[in-house]
Design a protein around this motif. Structure first.
Motif, PDB file in Angstrom:
ATOM      1  N   THR A 259      49.810  60.689  54.281  1.00 31.02           N
ATOM      2  CA  THR A 259      50.017  60.979  55.793  1.00 31.02           C
ATOM      3  C   THR A 259      51.116  60.013  56.270  1.00 31.02           C
ATOM      4  N   ARG A 260      52.199  60.736  56.898  1.00 40.02           N
ATOM      5  CA  ARG A 260      53.265  60.039  57.465  1.00 40.02           C
ATOM      6  C   ARG A 260      53.091  60.004  59.096  1.00 40.02           C
ATOM      7  N   ILE A 261      53.941  59.189  59.805  1.00 42.04           N
ATOM      8  CA  ILE A 261      53.595  59.175  61.217  1.00 42.04           C
ATOM      9  C   ILE A 261      53.941  60.551  61.922  1.00 42.04           C
ATOM     10  N   ASP A 262      54.873  61.123  61.290  1.00 37.76           N
ATOM     11  CA  ASP A 262      55.279  62.426  62.185  1.00 37.76           C
ATOM     12  C   ASP A 262      54.214  63.698  61.932  1.00 37.76           C
ATOM     13  N   ASP A 263      53.193  63.495  60.986  1.00 39.28           N
ATOM     14  CA  ASP A 263      51.965  64.215  60.792  1.00 39.28           C
ATOM     15  C   ASP A 263      51.046  64.149  61.794  1.00 39.28           C
TER      16      ASP A 263
ATOM     17  N   SER B 225      53.990  55.898  67.821  1.00 39.49           N
ATOM     18  CA  SER B 225      54.166  54.326  67.493  1.00 39.49           C
ATOM     19  C   SER B 225      53.587  53.275  68.581  1.00 39.49           C
ATOM     20  N   ARG B 226      53.992  53.926  69.858  1.00 32.53           N
ATOM     21  CA  ARG B 226      53.519  53.031  71.077  1.00 32.53           C
ATOM     22  C   ARG B 226      52.001  53.194  71.142  1.00 32.53           C
ATOM     23  N   ALA B 227      51.317  54.276  71.064  1.00 31.12           N
ATOM     24  CA  ALA B 227      49.947  54.307  71.019  1.00 31.12           C
ATOM     25  C   ALA B 227      49.351  53.271  70.151  1.00 31.12           C
ATOM     26  N   LEU B 228      49.960  53.557  68.996  1.00 30.92           N
ATOM     27  CA  LEU B 228      48.977  52.522  67.982  1.00 30.92           C
ATOM     28  C   LEU B 228      49.202  51.222  67.959  1.00 30.92           C
TER      29      LEU B 228
ATOM     30  N   ALA C 211      46.134  56.959  78.890  1.00 29.32           N
ATOM     31  CA  ALA C 211      44.968  56.710  78.110  1.00 29.32           C
ATOM     32  C   ALA C 211      44.573  57.996  77.615  1.00 29.32           C
ATOM     33  N   ALA C 212      44.814  59.156  78.174  1.00 32.99           N
ATOM     34  CA  ALA C 212      44.204  60.411  77.568  1.00 32.99           C
ATOM     35  C   ALA C 212      45.436  60.595  76.210  1.00 32.99           C
ATOM     36  N   THR C 213      46.360  60.390  76.350  1.00 35.79           N
ATOM     37  CA  THR C 213      47.491  60.370  75.411  1.00 35.79           C
ATOM     38  C   THR C 213      47.199  59.638  74.062  1.00 35.79           C
ATOM     39  N   ARG C 214      46.818  58.154  74.551  1.00 32.24           N
ATOM     40  CA  ARG C 214      46.420  57.250  73.421  1.00 32.24           C
ATOM     41  C   ARG C 214      45.066  57.792  72.743  1.00 32.24           C
ATOM     42  N   ARG C 215      44.021  58.413  73.328  1.00 31.54           N
ATOM     43  CA  ARG C 215      42.847  58.840  72.806  1.00 31.54           C
ATOM     44  C   ARG C 215      43.260  59.960  71.913  1.00 31.54           C
TER      45      ARG C 215
END
Length: 348
Positions: free
Chosen positions: A2-6, A19-22, A30-34
């Motif tokens: 699995t890659r980040i674009d997946d 990347s920013r969320a992880l 918060a919604a996008t992070r979840r």
């Protein structure tokens, strides 16, 4: 794999947002992070620590500079530092100066070093004014260990070398010795630096406290090695009446002195007592009395003090506490270890 674009495709966001969320940055809702975390979990995606550090402008590497890695103190410190850094997710980049000026200049005066490491540790490394200027220009967090040069605003971890030598000398005085010799580091040896000065001061101070005048003929300089101790003790014996005891500035010198005494037909401790400073790994095997210094603990504490400002997690426990003032050294305790190499002087 699995890659980040997946993850980005499944979460419906860009790879930069993933990347920013992880990484936990506050620029992601918060919604996008979840949503990103759920996608990463579903795809069993693990963040690469090295990639994460690079994305945050970090290398995940600490430079450690030592004068000579083959000596007991330096190798013991480096091993402890490497273990601590590894457990904290950092790598160690070792620079062994080895008395080579070109290596010193490449390490201490290279402007792009900050692109390779996040911080720097100097272990008993003497510095010249040009070195201090170059280190200031690097603008890296740093820490020093032992009695090399102090760097402004860098904390320092060390022992009290004066006190260590005083305790060693006091042990011999308490046994009844009065003709006590001292074998010390060569001031021209880059390894000795201030260590030999401080330990000689301690030896002389304790003699004076006992009402004795230090005898220059009983004070010999050599290198901080077994061969150096052998040469110093051989010279000492050639000067005339042998001492009844010897304080060696380090255990390796003490070991060399014991060999020289044996070769001269003198017994330790029946004819001459010998005490060192360090508690080298071989000190117990050879029955050498010594002042034990916590070399590995100095390394672990210095590593913790270095990583704390970088936000790394602390691995504990370690002896000592971080100093509030970086210009105030953290002094770790030493202790007297009495073994078979010291005894009362033989009655005449």
């Amino acid at each position: 794999m699995t890659r980040i674009d997946d993850v980005a495709r499944l979460a419906g966001v860009s790879t930069a947002t993933v990347s920013r969320a992880l990484r936990g940055l506050p620029t992601v809702s918060a919604a996008t992070r979840r949503r990103v975390l759920a996608a990463a979990e579903q795809l069993d995606y693990a963040v690469s620590p090295s990639a994460s550090r690079l994305a945050g402008g970090r290398t995940g590497t600490v430079a450690v500079v030592v004068p000579r890695i083959t000596r007991w103190f330096f190798s013991t410190v480096v091993e402890a530092v490497e273990e601590y850094l590894h457990q904290s997710g950092y790598d160690l980049l070792l620079y062994n100066l080895g008395g080579r000026e070109q290596v010193r200049q490449r390490v201490l005066r290279t402007a792009n070093l900050h692109k390779r490491v996040d911080a720097m540790m100097l272990v008993a490394t003497p510095l010249r004014p040009a070195d201090l200027t170059a280190l200031a220009a690097l603008d890296l967090p740093g820490v020093t260990i032992s009695s090399g040069s102090r760097v402004p605003n860098w904390p320092c971890v060390r022992i009290d070398d004066v006190a260590a030598a005083r305790v060693a000398t006091r042990h011999l005085l308490d046994l009844g010795h009065r003709r006590i010799a001292h074998i010390s580091g060569d001031p021209d040896d880059e390894l000795a630096f201030t260590t030999h000065i401080d330990r000689r001061r301690g030896y002389q101070a304790e003699l004076k406290a006992a009402g004795l005048r230090p005898d220059p003929s009983l004070d010999v300089e050599s290198s901080f090695t077994i061969d150096g101790g052998n040469q110093a003790a051989t010279e000492l014996l050639a000067r005339g009446e042998p001492p009844t005891a010897i304080v060696a500035a380090c255990d390796e010198m003490a070991m060399g002195a014991m060999t020289a005494l044996r070769d001269a037909g003198l017994r330790v401790p029946q004819d001459v007592s010998v005490i060192g400073i360090d508690d080298h790994d071989l000190a117990g095997v050879l029955g050498l009395s010594t002042i034990a210094q916590p070399a590995a603990e100095q390394g672990r504490l210095a590593a913790r003090m270095l990583l704390d400002p970088l936000g790394a997690r602390s691995i504990g426990p370690v002896v000592g506490q971080r100093a509030g003032d970086p210009d105030t050294p953290v002094i770790l305790p030493t202790r007297l270890v009495v073994r078979e190499s010291t005894a009362p002087p033989r009655a005449h």
